[in-house]
Write a protein that holds these residues in place. Structure first.
Motif, PDB file in Angstrom:
ATOM      1  N   THR A 122       0.977  -1.192  -0.007  1.00  0.00           N
ATOM      2  CA  THR A 122      -0.088  -0.061   0.028  1.00  0.00           C
ATOM      3  C   THR A 122       1.130   1.443  -0.053  1.00  0.00           C
ATOM      4  O   THR A 122       2.152   1.174   0.477  1.00  0.00           O
ATOM      5  N   VAL A 123       0.381   2.195  -0.550  1.00  0.00           N
ATOM      6  CA  VAL A 123       1.087   3.672  -0.378  1.00  0.00           C
ATOM      7  C   VAL A 123       1.400   3.893   1.015  1.00  0.00           C
ATOM      8  O   VAL A 123       2.559   4.371   1.275  1.00  0.00           O
ATOM      9  N   ARG A 124       0.513   3.879   1.934  1.00  0.00           N
ATOM     10  CA  ARG A 124       0.679   3.959   3.109  1.00  0.00           C
ATOM     11  C   ARG A 124       2.041   3.323   3.909  1.00  0.00           C
ATOM     12  O   ARG A 124       2.967   3.996   4.424  1.00  0.00           O
ATOM     13  N   TYR A 125       2.033   2.113   3.416  1.00  0.00           N
ATOM     14  CA  TYR A 125       3.274   1.350   3.886  1.00  0.00           C
ATOM     15  C   TYR A 125       4.702   1.868   3.330  1.00  0.00           C
ATOM     16  O   TYR A 125       5.755   1.689   3.852  1.00  0.00           O
ATOM     17  N   LEU A 126       4.850   2.499   2.331  1.00  0.00           N
ATOM     18  CA  LEU A 126       5.961   3.163   1.689  1.00  0.00           C
ATOM     19  C   LEU A 126       6.668   4.200   2.689  1.00  0.00           C
ATOM     20  O   LEU A 126       7.811   4.102   2.895  1.00  0.00           O
ATOM     21  N   ARG A 127       5.792   4.686   3.755  1.00  0.00           N
ATOM     22  CA  ARG A 127       6.324   5.806   4.442  1.00  0.00           C
ATOM     23  C   ARG A 127       6.754   5.289   5.979  1.00  0.00           C
ATOM     24  O   ARG A 127       6.892   5.754   6.801  1.00  0.00           O
ATOM     25  N   ARG A 128       6.621   3.747   5.995  1.00  0.00           N
ATOM     26  CA  ARG A 128       6.568   3.327   7.653  1.00  0.00           C
ATOM     27  C   ARG A 128       8.171   3.541   7.821  1.00  0.00           C
ATOM     28  O   ARG A 128       9.216   3.715   7.367  1.00  0.00           O
TER      29      ARG A 128
END
Length: 255
Positions: free
Chosen positions: A249-255
């Motif tokens: 997910t796009v959100r997981y890119l920023r983890r």
């Protein structure tokens, strides 16, 4: 591009052993079917080392990990682990349907996620000699959705194919692909630019069977016009894991 299978998949160009078909009449597209059918891992987790060489011979090193998952739509995520200058830079591809694919790049220094537009997919993938579109080619994804294949030559050991893009977003005029008959593994690809001049060359080496799949432990992409190259070394690989969809997910890119 319809789908992308990552750098990881590249290293993993996995082929199930389908047996020889010597003596059987095959078309170019039939051979692409054999190549694609052999890349049947449902998921993978990979760790890689990368070396980048410019025309002066100067070398830079990278470490990265990647995850892939097939399903209704194919997904892939690549994250750089080292050095500090590129750490946490991440790339995500999501196949939307058979005709489209979304790609995103997260750059920690900028703090934002950028969507890769159609024309940008032919650009360099994070400073390497691979383009975003190359990842699909190298992964051996949906060849038949992106290319029309014809057989140029054949001997006892391999086929030589000519692939002409049917996807307008692919910048190559054509690609030559050498495919082993023993395991349907593409050992070499040559990419020609829009003027028909040799542009890049990909060599796969140290091909071994791992967990039932054939895998290249070393892959070298040369930009013959820029006189540079990128080498990938496989350190670890695990196939057919139960990966959580939230990884892709796009959100997981920023983890």
């Amino acid at each position: 591009m319809k789908r992308i299978i990552t750098l990881v998949l590249i290293m993993t160009l996995v082929l199930s052993v389908n047996g020889l078909v010597l003596g059987q009449e095959l078309s170019g597209d039939d051979i692409l079917d054999k190549v694609e059918a052999s890349i049947d891992a449902q998921s993978s987790k990979v760790k890689l080392r990368m070396e980048l060489y410019d025309k002066s011979g100067s070398k830079r090193k990278r470490k990265l990990e990647a995850f892939t998952k097939d399903g209704e739509y194919d997904k892939a995520l690549i994250r750089f682990l080292a050095p500090a200058s590129v750490e946490d830079t991440a790339f995500l591809s999501q196949e939307k349907n058979s005709d489209d694919e979304d790609m995103y790049l997260y750059m920690p220094a900028l703090g934002n996620v950028r969507k890769i537009a159609g024309s940008q997919k032919n650009g360099s993938f994070v400073g390497t000699d691979f383009s975003y579109n190359d990842l699909s080619i190298l992964g051996g994804g949906n060849y038949k959705e992106d290319y029309k294949a014809t057989i140029l030559k054949e001997n006892n050991k391999e086929y030589l194919l000519r692939l002409v893009p049917t996807d307008e977003e692919i910048e190559y005029k054509f690609v030559k692909m050498w495919v082993q008959k023993s395991n349907w593994f593409p050992t070499k690809l040559k990419f020609y630019d829009e003027e028909g001049k040799l542009y890049k060359e990909l060599i796969s080496e140290d091909i071994k069977e791992k967990s039932g799949y054939w895998t290249a432990e070393k892959m070298t992409m040369k930009d013959l016009q820029a006189d540079s190259k990128t080498i990938l070394y496989l350190d670890e690989i695990t196939y057919d894991l139960d990966l959580n969809d939230r990884i892709f997910t796009v959100r997981y890119l920023r983890r």
